[in-house]
Design a protein around this motif. Sequence first.
Motif, PDB file in Angstrom:
ATOM      1  N   ARG A 222       0.837  -1.211   0.000  1.00 37.16           N
ATOM      2  CA  ARG A 222       0.000   0.000   0.000  1.00 37.16           C
ATOM      3  C   ARG A 222       0.867   1.254   0.000  1.00 37.16           C
ATOM      4  NH1 ARG A 222      -3.998   0.392   4.690  1.00 37.16           N
ATOM      5  NH2 ARG A 222      -4.803   2.090   3.411  1.00 37.16           N
ATOM      6  N   VAL A 223       1.873   1.272   0.858  1.00 36.94           N
ATOM      7  CA  VAL A 223       2.773   2.431   0.929  1.00 36.94           C
ATOM      8  C   VAL A 223       3.499   2.619  -0.399  1.00 36.94           C
ATOM      9  CG1 VAL A 223       4.838   3.352   2.046  1.00 36.94           C
ATOM     10  CG2 VAL A 223       3.073   2.236   3.420  1.00 36.94           C
ATOM     11  N   GLN A 224       3.941   1.519  -0.988  1.00 38.49           N
ATOM     12  CA  GLN A 224       4.676   1.598  -2.254  1.00 38.49           C
ATOM     13  C   GLN A 224       3.795   2.171  -3.361  1.00 38.49           C
ATOM     14  OE1 GLN A 224       6.269  -2.153  -3.531  1.00 38.49           O
ATOM     15  NE2 GLN A 224       7.031  -1.354  -5.472  1.00 38.49           N
ATOM     16  N   ARG A 225       2.554   1.734  -3.450  1.00 36.89           N
ATOM     17  CA  ARG A 225       1.650   2.247  -4.484  1.00 36.89           C
ATOM     18  C   ARG A 225       1.399   3.746  -4.308  1.00 36.89           C
ATOM     19  NH1 ARG A 225      -1.032  -2.803  -3.720  1.00 36.89           N
ATOM     20  NH2 ARG A 225      -2.479  -1.828  -2.249  1.00 36.89           N
ATOM     21  N   CYS A 226       1.253   4.180  -3.067  1.00 34.65           N
ATOM     22  CA  CYS A 226       1.015   5.610  -2.809  1.00 34.65           C
ATOM     23  C   CYS A 226       2.221   6.450  -3.227  1.00 34.65           C
ATOM     24  CB  CYS A 226       0.705   5.832  -1.332  1.00 34.65           C
ATOM     25  SG  CYS A 226      -0.906   5.218  -0.816  1.00 34.65           S
ATOM     26  N   VAL A 227       3.409   5.989  -2.911  1.00 34.31           N
ATOM     27  CA  VAL A 227       4.617   6.727  -3.282  1.00 34.31           C
ATOM     28  C   VAL A 227       4.761   6.791  -4.798  1.00 34.31           C
ATOM     29  CG1 VAL A 227       7.146   6.715  -3.170  1.00 34.31           C
ATOM     30  CG2 VAL A 227       5.812   6.205  -1.122  1.00 34.31           C
ATOM     31  N   GLU A 228       4.500   5.665  -5.477  1.00 38.37           N
ATOM     32  CA  GLU A 228       4.587   5.664  -6.942  1.00 38.37           C
ATOM     33  C   GLU A 228       3.562   6.629  -7.551  1.00 38.37           C
ATOM     34  OE1 GLU A 228       4.011   1.612  -7.936  1.00 38.37           O
ATOM     35  OE2 GLU A 228       6.072   1.000  -7.443  1.00 38.37           O
ATOM     36  N   THR A 229       2.368   6.680  -6.980  1.00 35.96           N
ATOM     37  CA  THR A 229       1.342   7.608  -7.480  1.00 35.96           C
ATOM     38  C   THR A 229       1.787   9.060  -7.304  1.00 35.96           C
ATOM     39  OG1 THR A 229      -0.415   6.036  -6.944  1.00 35.96           O
ATOM     40  CG2 THR A 229      -1.057   8.329  -7.227  1.00 35.96           C
ATOM     41  N   LEU A 230       2.360   9.376  -6.156  1.00 37.43           N
ATOM     42  CA  LEU A 230       2.812  10.744  -5.904  1.00 37.43           C
ATOM     43  C   LEU A 230       3.983  11.117  -6.818  1.00 37.43           C
ATOM     44  CD1 LEU A 230       2.593  10.872  -2.000  1.00 37.43           C
ATOM     45  CD2 LEU A 230       1.119  12.046  -3.646  1.00 37.43           C
TER      46      LEU A 230
END
Length: 259
Positions: free
Chosen positions: A217-225
Amino acid sequence: MVKTRSHLCAKMSSSSTATAMSTPCRDHEDEIEWEMRPGGMLVQKRNEKDGVLPLLNVRLRILYGVLRYEISVNSQATFGEVKKVLTGKTGLQIGDQKIIYKEKERGNCEYLDRCGVKDRSKLILMEDPSSIERRYIEMCKNTRIQNAYRAISDVSIEVDKLVEQVSAIEKSILNKVKVPEIQITTLIEMLMRQAIKLDNISTEGDVSAQKYLQGKRVQRCVETLDMLKISNPLIKPVVVAAKWETFDPPPPTSQLGIF
């Protein structure tokens, strides 16, 4: 000739007599009664008619530390069967029990009567030291698992809040509304802090799966940002013209209207 026929008749008569005598034997087998031993073994029921005394129950006094128990078991039961009864009273599994009788530990396959156990005999029950160690190790393991679950749950709550902020920024940029870059950078840093917390949590078994899911979840959020950080500067600000600039100049006054 007469003697021969008489001899044959005698043989047939003796054969029929033997058959008749064997029939009650089969009937007797059908009447055999069976009983279940305490250990689950099916044996032929004994009675006084067979010349064997019926199996009797004996009362045993069990000393387990400061606790005292009294149980009733078959006189020809094994010490393993005694342990089965004690499992329901003490909660100790059979493998965790040690029974001492006459200052000697007794095996599960030893019979009470052959060891001299009688009615009102006293047995000492002890917990196997190796089982105490195993239970301590298991307790420490469960404590670690609970602490890991609690730590991952705390991270999950923080990530939920950050996910909402990421969604709000994404929605703004998709609507061509530029977002301050410092807001995106700060949000990425906050997510990375949660990722570090997850890395420091020691896990095993099912807890590892929970840790992995939160990490994704954290990884997906960082990639989106990171993607939004690239597209955000490309948004051109919308210039809204003032109302007075939209009006046309007034028409010139016609000379015909002057007298």
